[in-house]
Design an enzyme around this catalytic site. Structure first.
Site, PDB file in Angstrom:
ATOM      1  N   THR A   1       0.840  -1.195   0.000  1.00 28.04           N
ATOM      2  CA  THR A   1       0.000   0.000   0.000  1.00 28.04           C
ATOM      3  C   THR A   1       0.874   1.243   0.000  1.00 28.04           C
ATOM      4  O   THR A   1       1.701   1.431   0.894  1.00 28.04           O
ATOM      5  CB  THR A   1      -0.922   0.000   1.229  1.00 28.04           C
ATOM      6  OG1 THR A   1      -1.774  -1.144   1.144  1.00 28.04           O
ATOM      7  CG2 THR A   1      -1.768   1.264   1.263  1.00 28.04           C
TER       8      THR A   1
ATOM      9  N   HIS B   1      -8.095   3.570  -1.926  1.00 27.78           N
ATOM     10  CA  HIS B   1      -8.305   3.066  -0.574  1.00 27.78           C
ATOM     11  C   HIS B   1      -9.802   3.126  -0.223  1.00 27.78           C
ATOM     12  O   HIS B   1     -10.178   3.420   0.922  1.00 27.78           O
ATOM     13  CB  HIS B   1      -7.469   3.907   0.418  1.00 27.78           C
ATOM     14  CG  HIS B   1      -6.868   3.119   1.542  1.00 27.78           C
ATOM     15  ND1 HIS B   1      -5.523   2.972   1.714  1.00 27.78           N
ATOM     16  CD2 HIS B   1      -7.436   2.437   2.563  1.00 27.78           C
ATOM     17  CE1 HIS B   1      -5.281   2.245   2.798  1.00 27.78           C
ATOM     18  NE2 HIS B   1      -6.429   1.910   3.328  1.00 27.78           N
TER      19      HIS B   1
ATOM     20  N   LYS C   1      -0.311  -0.780  -4.446  1.00 22.15           N
ATOM     21  CA  LYS C   1      -1.731  -0.487  -4.263  1.00 22.15           C
ATOM     22  C   LYS C   1      -1.912   0.995  -3.940  1.00 22.15           C
ATOM     23  O   LYS C   1      -1.351   1.490  -2.965  1.00 22.15           O
ATOM     24  CB  LYS C   1      -2.289  -1.324  -3.112  1.00 22.15           C
ATOM     25  CG  LYS C   1      -3.724  -1.004  -2.731  1.00 22.15           C
ATOM     26  CD  LYS C   1      -4.268  -1.987  -1.693  1.00 22.15           C
ATOM     27  CE  LYS C   1      -5.707  -1.701  -1.326  1.00 22.15           C
ATOM     28  NZ  LYS C   1      -5.873  -0.569  -0.402  1.00 22.15           N
TER      29      LYS C   1
END
Lengths: 365, 365, 365, 365
Positions: free
Chosen positions: B159, B247, B223
């Protein structure tokens, strides 16, 4: 200190609490605008049509929100816009606002229609600019400028969007035409102590800007520029900055939203002047978007009044703190360590989709 | 097995049933996003602005939904997105989710904030990827990666959109700041059994990706990439895939809808990497549109949690089955036998009307 | 004759009255569509985004609404679309519909899912076309075609948008899966009197069109073409006409509105075939807009069913009369004496503003 | 004099008060339009999609709203549009309207469907133009023109958008088909005192305009031109002015909003004729926008009727005064001293964003 209920998680909370506390006529005076209030709504709505395209993995670390404005440092690119009659919101009036701005390290633009005198406001200790409606009486105008200078104001913000008064229907419905007894526009006091009425001057032209340039060494910003042609004239006339503003929708209903006007002004100015913008800023992302599209800083008006109504200086401070924290977070999440890292590639929006540039650029072509 | 009422005809039904069952604070934790939740809404809304232009008479026969991802077959181009705290939705938590994903033949991306340990989740038997927030403590980060590898995870999903925490107002209003007693982020346990707090690292940069590349042979996906410039950097840094994500609107409110960002990322990557996308997928047609615009697969987050709340593993399975059947039908009706048959000519939308290409292409130009 | 209340001033009135009379499950069967019913709504909405730019002083006098379709005259460019199960709306079923169409001098397209046999419908005396779902059993398909020919049908309308069934959630909620006792798809009766189920054929391809071409001399129109590439293929395969349709939003939810698809199909066909369009036509101006954008005629489905529910043949006639009078008036007010006088310069709309042509042209480029 | 409640702060207030006073059938006759009333709504909505980009520091001083129309001065660029049946709104009918227009120094366009004779209306003392539906009976038409000339009318406004009657569903629902006893279209009286019915002439063509040109020396304006091609024909046929109008949405529902049509007409005319526009003007900014986009003046219809219903001549005067003051203020705030100072660079809007010009320009290309 504010109670939790007063504080509010966001500016909409603060507004709701302010509405509960204020006289309806005073709430409406602050909240309303001219005519059908299309422009009031458009200012906020313009931000909801822009989207951020963040960068990642920039290793920004702690953010530094400081900017340099007119050669002086400001703690963040969020300033206090000039708004009238703060004592309607709180007994301390503009003094409270100034204290909060000072604590926040940002500039307060003192309104010519302040209900505290500029000297009293200046005593709060922060950095002040002074908003001026140039009056037809040049001598009085010059006296006001000297008074602002003497109080320590660091710039003049000359309102140029008000050759006549806007017609505010909420005020007409309430019969709200004058300040309550005991309150007055303290910066309009004459040498004899009498309070003059602020006059809108339909004859105001560039020569008056030149005249102002001649009577003061303060930097001069023009407040209310929306048309790129005027921005180019402003550069030619040697002003020191522009404030893209439609007077919070309180003067010309139907005027373009300030965010929609911003890119055209930025393009016209071509970096030769700082370009500020007010109107509709309610979230840190709004600030980010305005900066990414070329603004040096934004000013907030109504949110400051909401904070003032809710908690005096502490309420204003809370509003400024919310915006600072929100902007800091938005910068981090967009991959920017400081305002200067932002650029137009971080913003997507309907008027950019067609690849033909934003509204006002076309307009001013 | 689910009762008919629980099952629901579509994901909105499942969501409604989940809302009835969950604690309001937990529903809001799953449903909410950052700030004003503009991006939460935009993710779903983006799909409603695209229209399918189907082909006919293609004689497709039975469809084959299988795709190949990172060299391995997946039963359909719908994966389980990493989401936190599954035990808030169901006592079995991530183990139930994993069982459903395994039955469905698709990949589950295990969240670093899972409330079951990755080993326990892996015991459910499916194919797992592991979502990683790189921690400032490199040693601990490396330990987590080794633990994921040991459990059999086949890829790391790093992430990169979270240098700081997003501010989620619903959680603040509920005072929801911590997991209830007995629940913990099991993948954050230290060697001494203590559970660490997940830290967001504002200093995270590309060099950490290179470091990760050095400590593991697992494929690495990033991500949270929305900007085409970052997609190009990702290719240059040798990552193995991108997940276009905001997100779920939980970090930067105002971030571009993922579907609006997708074409720009696809164009920037130029086929050199698989591009996945999450956010707002609720119907088979949504999957079809994302694939037609260049995604290799989509991930679903909240719908999986709704299914989990409603019926544990059976509920998640029901959600995945609904999406699979819906996608299968949409492919057939659009004249496609398999995902690879889809192309951008099958999609019409407002940002394509002007013939200037989609939003993010312009942005990243 | 209808009472005044039944008649209704416009199709919305007729719909409201029909809803009062029909079983909810049957109303929903007629009104509903696939999935979230986005396409059902989009069909109507597309007409509200187009505006007529009328001509004046054209001295048109009386209008002549007649058109020539497949070499034969039709009294107006509004035909009856094929829809299933008319006996759910009225005991007379398709026979009543046919009588009204005959009186109105227009074509009725008989549905393969009619609840009256084509011979009985043909006995009403009007001009019929026959809608065909080609069945995997070629022999049975050929038998149906021969039966339609024998009954006097003048064209085959081959549905090509239904390789599988659309999923209609309203029907699933009602548990509406089958016709009530006593009603059947009469055109699906086998030689032994047994009623076959209509099968959707996922293997249907262009070779089946060629096969149909070989077994009948009737003109063949394809129903359900939305993609310009398929329109070009249709020309190449020698079909006799196209019907731009998304099955009233009942098959692929998310499919492009038919009016949005029309210009692309018209451009692809280049005048070599008549192009018809169905979906969302509710006013005479809607017909005018479709014709101005290149359609030869429109078909109406649900409005016919509403009229049928309200007053049998008289109700259908009322619906067709309303549309005829409304179109006649619209033509006059736009300065057109006949359908052929209409052209795209009479229509303005959002997708024309940018001067880049309509959606589907871009899509199919 | 009006009471405060009657007066209203804006036209919406006046409308609300008028609605309270009028018979519902009469309110609906004035308020309603053809078909689904899309065009009624579109006329007003078109103004809400344009935004003013004001100029500043122009030193305009007092504004001068006067314009020159057809060689004669008018006190402001806001005229009274022709509307039918003023005695439904107030017993004084058109005489009251004329008195108010005279006091306001503007032109009243007398409707052929006035419920007072043109001579009686002319006695009120203002400047009148006469609106004409050319009747198939040429002799009668000529007699009406002579009567208007004799009464002192200074121009003919020939309605060209009404080859047939629009269908107004509100009137049909009320059964409102005729004037109440005692009221009649006084300008339709024959030599024998009988009142003729106004006929719509579907055969009306340019030759009738030529014929009118031959029987009167009055300037001839065409009312109802929306298509640029017709504007070019009008120039070629030597008419003296155009009125961009869709008959207030009362004839062709779905017709383009007049403001959307205006730029195309202005471009086609190229300054050779004055271009007026009616429909949807409710604020001074609306007038400003129409003028900036090239209109010489606007006409207002329904607002005049609202004022008439509320207070007879005083009510109409109030409406005209509101618009005058509002326009004066808007001019000042946009930096214009007079109508001639306005130009298209002062207006931004969605159809200008793409930089491809406005709707109707494209349409008429």
């Amino acid at each position: 200190m504010l109670t939790l209920d007063e504080a509010g998680l966001n500016l909409a909370d603060v507004a709701a609490e302010a509405r509960r506390r204020l006289e309806p006529a005073h709430w409406d005076f602050f909240a309303g605008g001219a005519g059908g209030e299309r422009t009031v709504r458009a200012n906020e709505a313009a931000y909801t049509r822009r989207w951020v395209v963040p960068r990642v993995l920039r290793g920004t670390g702690e953010r530094d929100l400081r900017i340099c404005l007119l050669g002086e440092p400001v703690s963040m690119p969020v300033l206090v816009a000039p708004t009238a009659f703060h004592r309607l919101a709180h007994p301390d009036g503009e003094v409270a606002t100034a204290r909060a701005a000072a604590e926040a390290g940002t500039v307060m633009v003192v309104s010519m229609a302040a209900t505290r005198g500029v000297e009293e406001i200046a005593a709060a200790g922060g950095r002040l600019w002074f908003q001026l409606y140039p009056q037809p009486d040049l001598e009085f105008t010059a006296a006001v400028v000297r008074r602002a200078e003497a109080a320590g104001c660091r710039a003049l913000v000359v309102t140029v969007d008000s050759p006549v008064f806007g017609r505010r229907e909420r005020d007409l419905r309430h019969g709200f035409v004058d300040l309550p007894p005991g309150l007055a526009c303290e910066n309009m006091r004459d040498t004899d102590g009498r309070v003059r009425t602020i006059e809108m001057d339909a004859g105001l032209g560039w020569e008056r800007i030149a005249w102002l340039r001649g009577i003061t060494s303060l930097p001069i910003l023009l407040k209310g520029v929306l048309h790129p042609a005027d921005a180019r004239l402003a550069v030619a006339h040697g002003v020191d900055g522009l404030l893209v503003s439609n007077h919070g929708g309180r003067q010309l209903d139907g005027a373009l939203a300030t965010l929609d006007a911003l890119p055209g002004i930025v393009a016209a100015v071509g970096g030769r002047l700082p370009v500020l913008v007010d109107g509709g800023v309610r979230r840190g992302t709004d600030v980010l978007v305005a900066l990414a599209l070329g603004a040096t800083a934004v000013l907030v008006g109504r949110p400051v009044l909401w904070g003032l109504a809710v908690g005096g200086a502490a309420g204003v401070r809370h509003v400024l703190d919310l915006l600072r924290a929100d902007l800091d977070r938005a910068l981090a999440l967009a991959g920017a360590a400081r305002p200067a890292d932002l650029g137009p590639d971080l913003v997507a929006g309907p008027d950019l989709v067609a690849g033909c540039g934003p509204v006002a650029t076309v307009v001013g072509a």
